[in-house]
Design a protein around this motif. Structure first.
Motif, PDB file in Angstrom:
ATOM      1  N   TYR A  19      -8.413   2.547   0.019  1.00  0.00           N
ATOM      2  CA  TYR A  19      -7.261   1.912  -0.614  1.00  0.00           C
ATOM      3  C   TYR A  19      -6.588   2.974  -1.468  1.00  0.00           C
ATOM      4  O   TYR A  19      -7.050   3.274  -2.568  1.00  0.00           O
ATOM      5  CB  TYR A  19      -7.706   0.753  -1.520  1.00  0.00           C
ATOM      6  CG  TYR A  19      -8.145  -0.509  -0.815  1.00  0.00           C
ATOM      7  CD1 TYR A  19      -8.315  -0.555   0.569  1.00  0.00           C
ATOM      8  CD2 TYR A  19      -8.383  -1.672  -1.538  1.00  0.00           C
ATOM      9  CE1 TYR A  19      -8.702  -1.731   1.209  1.00  0.00           C
ATOM     10  CE2 TYR A  19      -8.776  -2.850  -0.911  1.00  0.00           C
ATOM     11  CZ  TYR A  19      -8.936  -2.867   0.465  1.00  0.00           C
ATOM     12  OH  TYR A  19      -9.319  -4.024   1.074  1.00  0.00           O
ATOM     13  N   GLY A  20      -5.525   3.547  -0.945  1.00  0.00           N
ATOM     14  CA  GLY A  20      -4.859   4.628  -1.658  1.00  0.00           C
ATOM     15  C   GLY A  20      -4.109   4.146  -2.884  1.00  0.00           C
ATOM     16  O   GLY A  20      -4.322   4.612  -4.000  1.00  0.00           O
ATOM     17  N   MET A  21      -3.260   3.179  -2.670  1.00  0.00           N
ATOM     18  CA  MET A  21      -2.332   2.760  -3.725  1.00  0.00           C
ATOM     19  C   MET A  21      -3.026   2.303  -5.002  1.00  0.00           C
ATOM     20  O   MET A  21      -2.559   2.563  -6.106  1.00  0.00           O
ATOM     21  CB  MET A  21      -1.442   1.638  -3.196  1.00  0.00           C
ATOM     22  CG  MET A  21      -0.570   1.020  -4.262  1.00  0.00           C
ATOM     23  SD  MET A  21       1.070   0.633  -3.673  1.00  0.00           S
ATOM     24  CE  MET A  21       1.907   2.181  -3.945  1.00  0.00           C
ATOM     25  N   GLY A  66       0.862  -1.179   0.000  1.00  0.00           N
ATOM     26  CA  GLY A  66       0.000   0.000   0.000  1.00  0.00           C
ATOM     27  C   GLY A  66       0.889   1.217   0.000  1.00  0.00           C
ATOM     28  O   GLY A  66       2.116   1.089   0.103  1.00  0.00           O
ATOM     29  N   CYS A  67       0.287   2.417  -0.111  1.00  0.00           N
ATOM     30  CA  CYS A  67       1.103   3.638  -0.073  1.00  0.00           C
ATOM     31  C   CYS A  67       1.856   3.712   1.239  1.00  0.00           C
ATOM     32  O   CYS A  67       3.073   3.924   1.265  1.00  0.00           O
ATOM     33  CB  CYS A  67       0.207   4.870  -0.208  1.00  0.00           C
ATOM     34  SG  CYS A  67      -0.603   5.021  -1.803  1.00  0.00           S
ATOM     35  N   SER A  68       1.126   3.533   2.340  1.00  0.00           N
ATOM     36  CA  SER A  68       1.749   3.636   3.658  1.00  0.00           C
ATOM     37  C   SER A  68       2.866   2.607   3.813  1.00  0.00           C
ATOM     38  O   SER A  68       3.919   2.892   4.383  1.00  0.00           O
ATOM     39  CB  SER A  68       0.690   3.452   4.746  1.00  0.00           C
ATOM     40  OG  SER A  68      -0.234   2.450   4.371  1.00  0.00           O
ATOM     41  N   SER A  69       2.645   1.431   3.281  1.00  0.00           N
ATOM     42  CA  SER A  69       3.618   0.352   3.444  1.00  0.00           C
ATOM     43  C   SER A  69       4.916   0.599   2.679  1.00  0.00           C
ATOM     44  O   SER A  69       5.925  -0.054   2.936  1.00  0.00           O
ATOM     45  CB  SER A  69       3.009  -0.979   3.007  1.00  0.00           C
ATOM     46  OG  SER A  69       2.028  -1.396   3.931  1.00  0.00           O
ATOM     47  N   GLY A  86      -6.505  -1.092   4.817  1.00  0.00           N
ATOM     48  CA  GLY A  86      -6.853  -2.254   3.993  1.00  0.00           C
ATOM     49  C   GLY A  86      -5.919  -3.410   4.267  1.00  0.00           C
ATOM     50  O   GLY A  86      -6.334  -4.552   4.457  1.00  0.00           O
ATOM     51  N   ASP A  87      -4.647  -3.086   4.312  1.00  0.00           N
ATOM     52  CA  ASP A  87      -3.611  -4.087   4.535  1.00  0.00           C
ATOM     53  C   ASP A  87      -3.839  -4.836   5.854  1.00  0.00           C
ATOM     54  O   ASP A  87      -3.821  -6.064   5.894  1.00  0.00           O
ATOM     55  CB  ASP A  87      -2.265  -3.352   4.569  1.00  0.00           C
ATOM     56  CG  ASP A  87      -1.073  -4.267   4.373  1.00  0.00           C
ATOM     57  OD1 ASP A  87      -1.007  -4.930   3.323  1.00  0.00           O
ATOM     58  OD2 ASP A  87      -0.206  -4.306   5.257  1.00  0.00           O
ATOM     59  N   ALA A  88      -4.075  -4.082   6.910  1.00  0.00           N
ATOM     60  CA  ALA A  88      -4.148  -4.700   8.245  1.00  0.00           C
ATOM     61  C   ALA A  88      -5.512  -5.280   8.575  1.00  0.00           C
ATOM     62  O   ALA A  88      -5.600  -6.246   9.335  1.00  0.00           O
ATOM     63  CB  ALA A  88      -3.765  -3.686   9.318  1.00  0.00           C
TER      64      ALA A  88
HETATM   65  C1  LIG Z   1      -2.918 -10.205  -2.794  1.00  0.00           C
HETATM   66  C2  LIG Z   1      -3.049  -8.814  -3.276  1.00  0.00           C
HETATM   67  N1  LIG Z   1      -4.270  -8.336  -3.558  1.00  0.00           N
HETATM   68  C3  LIG Z   1      -4.399  -7.065  -3.992  1.00  0.00           C
HETATM   69  C4  LIG Z   1      -3.314  -6.262  -4.141  1.00  0.00           C
HETATM   70  C5  LIG Z   1      -3.508  -4.873  -4.664  1.00  0.00           C
HETATM   71  N2  LIG Z   1      -3.355  -3.844  -3.624  1.00  0.00           N
HETATM   72  C6  LIG Z   1      -2.199  -3.184  -3.445  1.00  0.00           C
HETATM   73  S1  LIG Z   1      -2.260  -2.041  -2.237  1.00  0.00           S
HETATM   74  C7  LIG Z   1      -3.903  -2.380  -1.943  1.00  0.00           C
HETATM   75  C8  LIG Z   1      -4.694  -1.634  -0.934  1.00  0.00           C
HETATM   76  C9  LIG Z   1      -3.898  -0.796  -0.021  1.00  0.00           C
HETATM   77  O1  LIG Z   1      -4.734  -0.096   0.828  1.00  0.00           O
HETATM   78  P1  LIG Z   1      -4.299   0.252   2.291  1.00  0.00           P
HETATM   79  O2  LIG Z   1      -3.768  -0.948   2.978  1.00  0.00           O
HETATM   80  O3  LIG Z   1      -5.430   0.900   2.976  1.00  0.00           O
HETATM   81  O4  LIG Z   1      -3.042   1.210   2.107  1.00  0.00           O
HETATM   82  P2  LIG Z   1      -2.919   2.679   1.468  1.00  0.00           P
HETATM   83  O5  LIG Z   1      -2.462   2.489   0.068  1.00  0.00           O
HETATM   84  O6  LIG Z   1      -4.237   3.355   1.561  1.00  0.00           O
HETATM   85  O7  LIG Z   1      -1.878   3.309   2.328  1.00  0.00           O
HETATM   86  C10 LIG Z   1      -4.345  -3.396  -2.784  1.00  0.00           C
HETATM   87  C11 LIG Z   1      -5.723  -3.896  -2.793  1.00  0.00           C
HETATM   88  C12 LIG Z   1      -2.052  -6.813  -3.842  1.00  0.00           C
HETATM   89  N3  LIG Z   1      -0.924  -6.101  -3.958  1.00  0.00           N
HETATM   90  N4  LIG Z   1      -1.960  -8.071  -3.412  1.00  0.00           N
END
Ligand SMILES: Cc1ncc(C[n+]2csc(CCOP(=O)(O)OP(=O)(O)O)c2C)c(N)n1
Ligand code: SF4
Lengths: 269, 385
Positions: free
Chosen positions: A125-127, A51-54, A95-97
């Motif tokens: 879900y930012g990314m 994700g973006c944060s990650s 989303g991740d957590a």
């Molecule tokens: C198994 C799998 N499913 C879907 C994805 C696509 N994906 C990448 S980041 C993400 C969501 C991230 O959202 P969040 O955890 O809230 O982090 P943010 O980007 O908002 O910081 C998804 C669905 C992936 N990388 N791997």
């Protein structure tokens, strides 16, 4: 001036985050907290999902592990079990957590393993461009909820508390000083600790919901914030749509790596 | 059971199942961290290790699912620990994404799959060999992998140790493919003296943190590996990365990295591949069999020879990388190769590819949870000799 660069991999800058993204404020608060505790960079392992944060783990100068989507906590669990002397910090999104990684989140809390989770909650879900997340408030728009989110959302701090975390705090990027304190306390706590940070995503969430730019969204966070002490005197109706901040849980519970070490000691002659 | 001491039961003579031998072999190899999730027919491996590991200062964890178990062993391995997980079909499917992570991030680990009938929940208590292709291609994208397949309890012990050795030397996840028959069969085994067993460990960096490149392109194709927490402070990611370990979108760097990654196993194939062969002069037919099916095949070859057939037998104990050379030379010798397997012909395709038309392939397949009987193979040998 605090020397953030001491902890940054400077050749990796600039960060990928958008202008107005709140994640940088969380990063800075986290670095100040780590510095205050005086942790040796070699003794810190920072683990993130996807994700973006990650993406944060790529920029900071620790032992860093950027894992698969939702699985930062299991990877971190392996690191912590195999080398309990490391300070293990997980950086993850809502989303991740709590969507794909929700099962690991509650089970790590149940085990009460000594890991600190910094959970960047931007309600989206930012990314991947603004799809609905388990923390998107009901009625809010997302790229996959064009008519408004029909689902109820999670109270993810409450989830950690119910699952057995020994420390839970909620902060916002508007109040970076308290946020730094929560993170410091969370890292110092022996046990599973969560700091849920409300952080704006103007790009994938704000724009679609007409919430303005990053600055406007941070201002809104301030208006929505109710410190725990005040919230305790308010009714549920009054607290609707509010963000209750503060240390929500701080209890002593047996910690998992300690428990396991005791088991090993039993077999030592 | 008699309580009288048996003359043959000494320190190294034991009666054990394949699953027990796997746990035992892992401990001899230096296993420090095990994470798993219960599933028939693999659970005994976890049960044995939950008891043994804490007694020797190691760690055992029952995780919330197979995905987290796979993640946890990768995390543990990055600190320098030897780590393993064990499962069966449904769990092996769940592990695939993180298995690919171990592959791209080059994290040594051992993944045991005690195969049962599939697909889905399939035949939980019955044997199969239906996951051999999944072991090669289960995770997405081109990636390196090693898979070994023991045929006896003793071989489970030996190949578990070898699986760790290969994982450490080549920085790759190694899959140990057993099947329900071997996992649950009790056999008397004479374990070799621990002192005679070779243990390989991952190569440590020879340079200090300032010069360390975690994904350096070395002569062997395998970069030395630092441990988390020892001053090196490197970055590990499942994104395609360059020698520094940080993500890259540069096609030159991508090719360099994926090129090295995907060739490092093939380059060392001769060192990795082990095949047991029993060849006969003027053989007209060959048998290629692996895992528990190789036991039936071995017996069938003996019986067919008694009936006058001239038969070659090859039993690969490493399935991936595929023993192409060995099959190719078999195809030079015989005009037909019989491939019995408890699936619908997954390895037979590989054998056919390696034979390249020089020998015809005769398949014997079962997916009904019953082992392939020696008689069925004898019949095929006699018919095709
Ligand atoms: C198994 C799998 N499913 C879907 C994805 C696509 N994906 C990448 S980041 C993400 C969501 C991230 O959202 P969040 O955890 O809230 O982090 P943010 O980007 O908002 O910081 C998804 C669905 C992936 N990388 N791997
Ligand atoms: S998309 Fe949102 S969460 Fe991602 S960097 Fe931009 S503002 Fe931040």
């Amino acid at each position: 001036m605090f020397d953030y660069m001491k902890y940054m991999r400077q050749d990796k800058l600039p960060l990928i985050w958008c202008a107005g993204c709140g994640d940088g404020i969380v990063l800075k608060s986290m670095l100040r907290a780590i510095d205050k505790i005086g942790l040796d960079q070699n003794e810190v392992c920072m683990v993130s999902g996807i994700g973006c944060s990650s993406r944060l783990t790529g920029y900071v100068d620790f032992n860093t592990l950027h894992t698969t989507h939702g699985r930062a906590i299991p990877f971190a669990t392996g690191v912590k079990m195999a080398k309990p002397e490391l300070t293990v910090i997980v950086v993850t999104g809502d989303g991740d957590a709590t969507a794909i990684g929700g099962n690991h989140y509650i089970h790590a809390a149940r085990r009460n393993i000594d890991i600190t989770v910094i959970l960047f909650n931007n309600n989206i879900y930012g990314m991947t461009g603004g799809q609905v997340s388990p923390t998107t408030p009901i009625g809010k728009k997302a790229s996959t909820a064009p008519f408004g989110n029909p689902e109820n959302s999670f109270n993810i701090s409450g989830l950690a508390e119910a699952a057995g975390a020994s420390f839970v705090a909620r902060g916002t990027v508007h109040d970076a000083i308290p946020l730094e304190k929560y993170i410091e306390k969370a890292i110092r706590k022996k046990g599973f600790s969560v700091v849920e940070v409300m952080t704006p995503c103007p790009t994938a969430y704000g724009r679609r919901n007409k919430l303005g730019n990053g600055a406007a969204m941070i201002k809104q966070l301030k208006e929505d914030t109710v410190p725990l002490s005040r919230a305790q005197k308010m009714s549920d109706e009054e607290l609707q749509d509010k963000i209750i901040t503060g240390v929500l849980v701080d209890v002593e519970r047996p910690e998992y790596t300690d428990n396991y070490q005791k088991l090993i000691e039993r077999f030592k002659g | 059971m008699s309580k009288e001491p048996r003359p043959d039961v000494g320190k190294n003579v034991r009666v054990m199942t394949g699953n027990e031998a796997c746990a035992e072999g892992a401990l001899v190899a230096g296993l420090y961290f095990y994470a798993g999730y219960p599933i028939t027919p693999s659970s005994e491996i976890a049960e044995v290790l939950s008891e043994r590991l804490p007694q020797i200062g190691g760690k055992f964890m029952q995780m919330e699912d197979e995905i987290s178990a796979m993640g946890a062993i990768i995390g543990a391995s990055l600190t320098g620990a030897k780590a393993m997980t064990a499962t069966s079909g449904p769990g092996f499917s769940l592990k695939q994404e993180n298995l690919g992570y171990a592959s791209i991030a080059e994290v040594p680990c051992v993944v045991v799959n005690v195969m049962r009938g599939g697909p889905s929940t399939g035949l939980p208590t019955l044997p199969a060999q239906g996951d051999v292709m999944q072991a090669r291609w289960g995770t997405h994208g081109d990636h390196p992998i090693i898979a070994v397949a023991p045929t006896s309890v003793l071989e489970v012990f030996m190949l578990t140790i070898r699986a760790f050795n290969l994982a450490e030397r080549y920085r790759v996840p190694v899959i140990l493919l057993m099947d329900e028959i071997i996992g649950h069969t009790s056999e008397k085994v004479i374990l070799p003296d621990a002192a005679t067993i070779e243990i390989w460990n991952r190569q440590a960096p020879t340079v200090g943190p300032d010069e360390y490149l975690p994904y350096k392109i070395t002569e062997s194709g395998v970069p030395p590996m630092a441990k988390f927490g020892e001053g090196y402070r490197f970055h590990v990611t499942g994104l395609v990365h360059d020698e520094t370990g940080f993500p890259t979108n540069n096609s030159v760097q991508i090719n360099k990295f994926l090129g090295r990654l995907n060739s490092k196993i093939d380059r060392h194939a001769d060192e990795i591949i082990t095949v047991t062969s029993d060849l006969q002069e003027n053989a007209t037919v060959g048998v290629f069999a692996y895992g528990s099916t190789a036991r039936s095949a071995k017996r069938a070859v003996m019986l067919a020879r008694q009936e006058g057939a001239r038969v070659d037998f090859i039993n690969p104990t490493v399935l991936w990388p595929f023993p192409e050379k060995q099959v190719s030379s078999l195809a030079e010798r015989v005009s037909k190769i019989i491939v019995p397997e408890m699936n619908l012909g997954q390895m037979a395709h590989e054998v056919e590819w390696a034979a390249r038309g020089r020998a015809d392939i005769v398949k014997i397949n079962r997916i009904d949870g019953e082992p392939i009987k020696p008689d069925d193979i004898v019949k095929a040998i006699v018919e095709n000799a």
